[in-house]
Design an enzyme around this catalytic site. Structure first.
Site, short mmCIF file in Angstrom:
data_model
loop_
_atom_site.label_atom_id
_atom_site.label_comp_id
_atom_site.label_asym_id
_atom_site.label_seq_id
_atom_site.Cartn_x
_atom_site.Cartn_y
_atom_site.Cartn_z
N ASP A 1 0.86 -1.17 0.00
CA ASP A 1 0.00 0.00 0.00
C ASP A 1 0.90 1.23 0.00
O ASP A 1 1.71 1.41 0.90
CB ASP A 1 -0.90 0.00 1.25
CG ASP A 1 -1.84 1.20 1.27
OD1 ASP A 1 -2.39 1.53 0.21
OD2 ASP A 1 -1.99 1.80 2.35
N GLU B 1 -1.42 -0.91 -6.04
CA GLU B 1 -2.54 -0.16 -6.61
C GLU B 1 -2.05 0.59 -7.83
O GLU B 1 -0.92 1.09 -7.86
CB GLU B 1 -3.07 0.84 -5.57
CG GLU B 1 -4.36 0.38 -4.94
CD GLU B 1 -4.91 1.42 -3.98
OE1 GLU B 1 -6.09 1.73 -4.05
OE2 GLU B 1 -4.12 1.92 -3.15
N CYS C 1 -12.98 -4.39 5.11
CA CYS C 1 -12.35 -5.25 6.11
C CYS C 1 -11.75 -6.45 5.38
O CYS C 1 -12.44 -7.15 4.65
CB CYS C 1 -13.38 -5.72 7.15
SG CYS C 1 -12.77 -7.07 8.18
N CYS D 1 -13.64 -9.97 6.71
CA CYS D 1 -15.02 -10.34 6.39
C CYS D 1 -15.63 -9.54 5.24
O CYS D 1 -16.80 -9.70 4.92
CB CYS D 1 -15.90 -10.22 7.63
SG CYS D 1 -16.25 -8.49 8.06
N CYS E 1 -13.49 -3.58 13.05
CA CYS E 1 -14.57 -3.92 12.13
C CYS E 1 -15.86 -4.16 12.92
O CYS E 1 -15.90 -4.99 13.81
CB CYS E 1 -14.21 -5.16 11.32
SG CYS E 1 -15.56 -5.73 10.29
N CYS F 1 -17.01 -8.13 12.19
CA CYS F 1 -16.31 -9.31 12.70
C CYS F 1 -15.41 -8.98 13.90
O CYS F 1 -14.82 -9.88 14.50
CB CYS F 1 -15.50 -9.99 11.60
SG CYS F 1 -14.06 -9.05 11.09
N ASP G 1 -3.26 0.96 7.16
CA ASP G 1 -2.39 0.69 6.02
C ASP G 1 -2.18 -0.81 5.78
O ASP G 1 -2.15 -1.27 4.66
CB ASP G 1 -1.03 1.39 6.21
CG ASP G 1 -1.18 2.90 6.29
OD1 ASP G 1 -2.18 3.41 5.74
OD2 ASP G 1 -0.32 3.55 6.90
ZN LIG Z 1 -14.65 -7.60 9.38
#
Ligand SMILES: [Zn+2]
Length: 372
Positions: A188, A272, A325, A328, A345, A348, A355
């Site tokens: 990243d 990216e 996330c 999940c 999150c 989850c 990052d």
């Molecule tokens: Zn999650």
């Protein structure tokens, strides 16, 4: 067949420096002489003087006493100069946007000349580069040239700071075996470091540039205050150029080492697909984006991976790497706020470093693209 260029620093002795200076001068003179010749003929009857015609004229000119000095330098370098001129002319007529070829000046243009390898007259051995009319120049070979590479041509150049480089072009049979993709790494992009990877490591970017930048700015200010044409000013100009070269050299070195390590350790690296130009304009990051060398780093990484049959995969720039996330796939829009460095999150319960989570997402997305 494929081509590959290697750039090596070379260390000419005093005598060779004189020979290089003479070659730079002759190459420039030849370019300007026939540029003038081409312009005059074009003005007269709108025709071009072809490369063959120029080369013939040059052969005649060398026989005269006045231009006998041209015989002292590598004859191929002079022919190459005519070829470059020919290309510049053709480019202009094909695409006038490129601009009309300009006369080369000692001040404005970099000292350089190109020559072509004919019957092994150019070669690398035991830390030396053999060049026509120059002899053996000491060379710093920071990496080995692979077996089966055939030397095609060399461009010798001198920086404004006074260093000499040889950019050597090789030809080789392109048959790298594609490797099976087993180990993956996501990167990243990070503004102040260089990147954060999917294992949670950051590139310890040394920030040489910013440190030395202050010094550079100081020396630059000093330069601008000096009187034009003065001796002190030209000395200062060289000091600034040297400092500049040192900083960019250190940075390049770091980027080479970092990309080498990753390219050796992983089969597939996912990043990216960033538009750096748009990014620095939109966010007004200006200096720090262009400084940190991400573009150069990914270029190095790409060829270092590919020469081993490995891959660099670019993930779509609109893929929301920081908002999803990685465990999940819950989409957390709160993370649009760049100041939020870590988050939990809501679905989850995983605790995420912003990052690292983004890098994991980039890796997973790259994996999905590669493993079909
Ligand atoms: Zn999650």
């Amino acid at each position: 067949m494929a081509n590959k260029a290697y750039k090596f620093r070379i260390y000419p002795d005093d005598e060779q420096k004189i020979l290089f200076a003479r070659t730079f001068g002759c190459v420039r003179m030849v370019y300007n002489h026939w540029l003038d010749r081409k312009i005059r003929q074009y003005e007269k009857n709108k025709t071009n003087v072809t490369y063959t015609a120029c080369a013939k004229e040059m052969a005649e000119l060398k026989k005269t006493e006045e231009y006998a000095f041209l015989k002292e330098v590598d004859s191929v370098s002079l022919q190459q100069s005519l070829r470059h001129l020919d290309t510049a002319f053709k480019n202009f007529f094909r695409q006038p946007k490129t601009g009309f070829p300009r006369f080369k000046s000692k001040k404005r243009n970099k000292n350089s000349y190109s020559t072509v390898c004919i019957n092994d007259n150019i070669a690398i051995f035991n830390g030396y580069l053999k060049l026509p009319k120059i002899g053996q120049v000491r060379l710093k070979q920071h990496r080995p040239v692979p077996d089966g590479y055939r030397l095609k041509s060399v461009t010798v150049s001198q920086t404004s700071g006074g260093k000499y480089y040889a950019s050597i072009l090789f030809e080789y049979e392109n048959q790298v075996q594609e490797k099976e993709m087993q180990s993956f790494l996501g990167l990243d992009f990070s503004m102040h470091g260089l990147y954060c990877d999917s294992n949670g490591n950051e590139a310890a970017y040394p920030g040489y540039y910013r440190k030395a930048e202050k010094q550079l700015a100081r020396e630059q200010r000093r330069l601008s205050k000096m009187q034009r044409g003065s001796n002190n000013r030209s000395k200062q100009r060289i000091r600034v150029a040297k400092l500049h070269e040192k900083v960019s050299g250190q940075r390049k070195d770091f980027l080479h080492k970092q990309s080498r390590k990753i390219a050796n350790d992983y089969d597939c690296v996912c990043i990216e697909d960033l538009d750096m130009k748009a990014m620095s304009q939109a966010l007004n990051f200006g200096k720090s984006v262009s400084d940190n060398g991400w573009g150069m780093f990914t270029t190095f990484l790409k060829y270092k991976l590919e020469e081993q049959g490995k891959k660099l995969v670019k993930v779509d720039r609109f893929f929301a790497s920081s908002q999803t996330c990685s465990v999940c796939s819950y989409k957390n829009t709160k993370t649009k706020n760049l100041a939020l460095r870590a988050w939990e999150c809501p679905q989850c319960g995983t605790h995420h470093d912003r990052d690292v989570n983004a890098a994991v997402n980039i890796r997973n997305e790259g994996m999905r693209l590669v493993i079909v």
